[in-house]
Design a protein around this motif. Structure first.
Motif, mmCIF file in Angstrom:
data_model
loop_
_atom_site.group_PDB
_atom_site.id
_atom_site.type_symbol
_atom_site.label_atom_id
_atom_site.label_comp_id
_atom_site.label_asym_id
_atom_site.label_seq_id
_atom_site.Cartn_x
_atom_site.Cartn_y
_atom_site.Cartn_z
ATOM 1 N N LEU A 22 18.170 -44.001 -98.627
ATOM 2 C CA LEU A 22 17.417 -43.803 -97.392
ATOM 3 C C LEU A 22 18.186 -42.922 -96.413
ATOM 4 C CD1 LEU A 22 14.955 -44.492 -95.648
ATOM 5 C CD2 LEU A 22 16.179 -46.548 -94.881
ATOM 6 N N ALA A 23 19.495 -43.113 -96.345
ATOM 7 C CA ALA A 23 20.306 -42.284 -95.450
ATOM 8 C C ALA A 23 20.273 -40.819 -95.869
ATOM 9 C CB ALA A 23 21.749 -42.800 -95.433
ATOM 10 N N LEU A 49 15.671 -34.984 -92.879
ATOM 11 C CA LEU A 49 14.742 -34.880 -91.760
ATOM 12 C C LEU A 49 15.381 -34.325 -90.498
ATOM 13 C CD1 LEU A 49 12.840 -38.283 -92.175
ATOM 14 C CD2 LEU A 49 12.209 -36.037 -93.073
ATOM 15 N N VAL A 50 16.699 -34.160 -90.479
ATOM 16 C CA VAL A 50 17.368 -33.596 -89.307
ATOM 17 C C VAL A 50 16.982 -32.128 -89.178
ATOM 18 C CG1 VAL A 50 19.595 -33.095 -88.240
ATOM 19 C CG2 VAL A 50 19.271 -35.206 -89.539
ATOM 20 N N PRO A 51 16.492 -31.680 -88.037
ATOM 21 C CA PRO A 51 16.048 -30.277 -87.889
ATOM 22 C C PRO A 51 17.209 -29.303 -88.053
ATOM 23 C CG PRO A 51 15.198 -31.653 -86.108
ATOM 24 C CD PRO A 51 16.221 -32.478 -86.836
ATOM 25 N N SER A 67 17.616 -26.609 -86.563
ATOM 26 C CA SER A 67 17.970 -26.067 -85.253
ATOM 27 C C SER A 67 19.066 -26.882 -84.569
ATOM 28 C CB SER A 67 16.729 -26.024 -84.355
ATOM 29 O OG SER A 67 16.142 -27.310 -84.240
ATOM 30 N N ILE A 68 19.263 -28.129 -85.001
ATOM 31 C CA ILE A 68 20.351 -28.957 -84.458
ATOM 32 C C ILE A 68 21.633 -28.748 -85.255
ATOM 33 C CG2 ILE A 68 21.111 -31.325 -84.032
ATOM 34 C CD1 ILE A 68 18.238 -32.096 -83.565
ATOM 35 N N LEU A 69 21.504 -28.531 -86.558
ATOM 36 C CA LEU A 69 22.689 -28.431 -87.413
ATOM 37 C C LEU A 69 23.362 -27.065 -87.352
ATOM 38 C CD1 LEU A 69 21.472 -30.281 -90.645
ATOM 39 C CD2 LEU A 69 23.049 -31.124 -88.918
ATOM 40 N N PHE A 70 22.624 -26.006 -87.017
ATOM 41 C CA PHE A 70 23.222 -24.684 -87.180
ATOM 42 C C PHE A 70 24.327 -24.419 -86.150
ATOM 43 C CE2 PHE A 70 20.392 -23.343 -83.777
ATOM 44 C CZ PHE A 70 21.068 -22.298 -83.178
ATOM 45 N N THR A 82 23.199 -27.949 -97.281
ATOM 46 C CA THR A 82 23.140 -29.035 -96.308
ATOM 47 C C THR A 82 21.733 -29.596 -96.149
ATOM 48 O OG1 THR A 82 22.867 -27.428 -94.501
ATOM 49 C CG2 THR A 82 25.115 -28.148 -95.026
ATOM 50 N N PHE A 83 20.715 -28.767 -96.385
ATOM 51 C CA PHE A 83 19.346 -29.293 -96.359
ATOM 52 C C PHE A 83 18.696 -29.324 -97.748
ATOM 53 C CE2 PHE A 83 19.015 -24.732 -95.492
ATOM 54 C CZ PHE A 83 18.012 -24.329 -96.355
#
Length: 313
Positions: free
Chosen positions: A145-146, A152-154, A156-159, A184-185
């Motif tokens: 689940l993690a 699901l993390v956008p 635009s937040i990770l870059f 990463t995605f």
């Protein structure tokens, strides 16, 4: 008198058997499709919805194709020319795309990055999915689940933190910046997809191999992976498509024109201020979508089988 009674009993028994047999056998396989026996019903329920679906699906490609071969006069003169077909076809837009921009290099960069990132992601996802679904350790479901929530993390937040790492390791404006950040995605998505496929493979196969003395690595390579080819192809197609169409990371981590990918190069190089070179833009978009379409057409059977089911006992 007795003969009539026997006949009545036999007929009653026959009726009961017929009713019971009908209930036990159920309707014939084609009973549910009898309403399509007439042509008008087929037209209303099948052909018209299918035609609408195909029109909505294919019209963007048709629009890109006709825009590619239109001259600037046809593109902007709606009084004398119809926007829905080409009157005087020209290859000027395609020539500009290939000879006045670095589009062939963009295609190569996109293919290289997407292919390497897909195989790297599949390699990591296979190990993660096998460990979560087949080793049965405590907390496996929570870990799965993690991993899915990480997908699901956008972007635009990770870059932003990824950009810091790319700069610190000296990978900025290189293909490695995309090859190492795309997983990463891709890995969370591929892991989640393969977890569902590995779950459908019977555990008895693995237990028999363990009894025969096979190691976990041998079981994965010789049993699980050959049975998971449709799932691997499905995950690979999705990963390749996501890599091919990715825009934010490619825009952030690449600056030079010769290192750009197709989604970024077409937008940044063919838009000059408020001037849009629509013919070349549509040509680049159309040619950029062909590799993914060809990939889907070659592996559509494996893709459908992975979506409908897996190995059964």
């Amino acid at each position: 008198m007795s003969t009539a009674t026997h006949r009545h009993a036999d007929s009653a028994g026959t009726d009961i058997e017929a009713r019971e047999g009908g209930r036990s056998r159920g309707p014939a396989p084609d009973d549910g499709m009898r309403y399509l026996s007439s042509i008008p019903r087929r037209v209303v329920t099948v052909y018209i919805p299918l035609a609408i679906f195909l029109f909505v699906l294919l019209f963007p490609f048709y629009w890109m194709a006709i825009t590619t071969f239109k001259s600037n006069e046809e593109l902007y003169n709606f009084r004398d020319f119809s926007p829905f077909w080409v009157v005087n076809a020209t290859l000027a837009n395609v020539e500009k795309l290939f000879f006045e921009t670095s589009y062939p290099t963009w295609l190569w960069n996109t293919m290289l990055v997407s292919t390497v990132a897909t195989f790297l992601s599949l390699f990591c996802a296979v190990g993660a999915a096998y460990a979560i679904e087949r080793l049965r350790f405590t907390g496996a479901r929570a870990v799965g689940l993690a991993i899915f929530l990480a997908y699901l993390v956008p972007p635009s937040i990770l870059f932003i933190p990824l950009a810091t790492m790319v700069f610190s390791y000296g990978l900025f404006d290189t293909s490695w910046a995309l090859i190492l950040t795309y997983p990463t995605f891709l890995i969370p998505f591929c892991t989640w997809l393969l977890m569902g496929y590995f779950r459908s493979i019977p555990y008895e196969l693995e237990e028999c191999a363990l009894i025969d003395g096979a190691s976990r690595l041998q079981i994965l390579v010789r049993i699980i992976l050959p049975l998971s080819v449709p799932g691997l192809i499905s995950a690979g197609i999705f990963a390749f498509t996501l890599s091919w169409n990715e825009f934010i990371y490619a825009l952030t981590f690449i600056s030079s024109s010769e290192n750009k990918t197709v989604p970024v190069g077409v937008v940044t190089e063919l838009v000059e201020g408020d001037v849009y070179h629509w013919g070349s833009l549509m040509a680049g978009a159309l040619l950029g979508s062909l590799p993914v379409a060809i990939l889907y057409s070659f592996f559509v059977e494996h893709y459908v089988s992975s979506m409908t089911g897996a190995v059964k006992e």
